[in-house]
Enzyme design. Sequence first.
Site, PDB file in Angstrom:
ATOM      1  N   CYS A  74     -26.740 -24.966 -40.028  1.00 30.42           N
ATOM      2  CA  CYS A  74     -25.800 -25.611 -40.945  1.00 30.42           C
ATOM      3  C   CYS A  74     -24.394 -25.270 -40.471  1.00 30.42           C
ATOM      4  O   CYS A  74     -24.039 -24.091 -40.370  1.00 30.42           O
ATOM      5  CB  CYS A  74     -26.058 -25.043 -42.345  1.00 30.42           C
ATOM      6  SG  CYS A  74     -24.884 -25.532 -43.602  1.00 30.42           S
ATOM      7  N   CYS A 183     -22.194 -31.947 -38.809  1.00 34.94           N
ATOM      8  CA  CYS A 183     -23.040 -31.521 -39.918  1.00 34.94           C
ATOM      9  C   CYS A 183     -24.471 -31.793 -39.490  1.00 34.94           C
ATOM     10  O   CYS A 183     -24.768 -32.877 -38.960  1.00 34.94           O
ATOM     11  CB  CYS A 183     -22.690 -32.322 -41.173  1.00 34.94           C
ATOM     12  SG  CYS A 183     -23.856 -32.100 -42.535  1.00 34.94           S
TER      13      CYS A 183
HETATM   14  N1  DGL Z   1     -26.135 -29.476 -43.170  1.00 34.65           N
HETATM   15  C1  DGL Z   1     -24.974 -28.775 -43.453  1.00 34.65           C
HETATM   16  C2  DGL Z   1     -23.934 -28.740 -42.384  1.00 34.65           C
HETATM   17  O1  DGL Z   1     -24.299 -28.771 -41.262  1.00 34.65           O
HETATM   18  C3  DGL Z   1     -24.464 -28.676 -44.829  1.00 34.65           C
HETATM   19  C4  DGL Z   1     -24.068 -29.884 -45.529  1.00 34.65           C
HETATM   20  C5  DGL Z   1     -23.799 -29.561 -46.967  1.00 34.65           C
HETATM   21  O2  DGL Z   1     -24.651 -28.938 -47.582  1.00 34.65           O
HETATM   22  O3  DGL Z   1     -22.744 -29.937 -47.449  1.00 34.65           O
HETATM   23  O4  DGL Z   1     -22.782 -28.671 -42.611  1.00 34.65           O
END
Ligand code: DGL
Length: 259
Positions: A74, A183
């Site tokens: 993430c 993301c």
């Molecule tokens: N998948 C995540 C990222 O790479 C988080 C997105 C989120 O929960 O806002 O930033």
Amino acid sequence: MTNNNPIGLFDSGIGGTSIWKEIHELLPNEDTVYLADSKNAPYGQKSKEEIIHLSIKNTEYLLNQNAKIIVVACNTATTNAIKELRNKYDVPFIGIEPAIKPAALNSEKHVIGILATQGTLNSDLFHQTAEKYQDTKIIEQIGHGLVALIENGDINSPEMNQLLHAYLEPMIEANIDYLVLGCSHYPYLIPQIKNILPNHIKIIDSGEAVARQTKKVLSESVGLSNKPQKGKATFYTNANPKVLSDILNHEYEVISKDF
Ligand code: DGL
């Protein structure tokens, strides 16, 4: 060195499975444990303190499952919490950050776009990276609403299409030649994004680089698995298991757990 404990991964939800897929492809014999903290998604609008708190909670859970290394799948958790995680725990952490570097180095127009969460784009770590490429114009766009739609299983909805048009059209007008997906949820939107972007704009994400780095750290310090058979993949979610199961094409069992 050999180590048959699992690789642990966590994300605010189902998006980090895009990273899991890259790792599983490169290291098929490794056991993996994936946590989708979908109950708390999206992380993108939360404060740094909240993101650190949730990242610690996820790490503790993975350490209880004997994770030998933790992949923070993430961008938002990496850019806001990886320093604190590394200070607190001895286990190695692999983070994921927007692929600004390859985009900036390869951009012929010296204009690139980045789509990421508010938490990532506002983080110190992101600013420090972006500042290294002063001769590249970086068009930043927060992907408001995209993660929530993906977590709902609404990847192909008209709302998604509308949001993507609104976020990408100004980038096309600004003449970008690279779009960085900052993301881990966004690689699931690549078909929709390709329908909007002209062909000459390249799309990049960090999944492959994270997998390569995970392999490097395992082989240099932690130890790779020597299991001859395919690794066991365990997926936990604390929200609707159907969405996670769908994104994995129903090929793996998904366990509901309130972690
Ligand atoms: N998948 C995540 C990222 O790479 C988080 C997105 C989120 O929960 O806002 O930033």
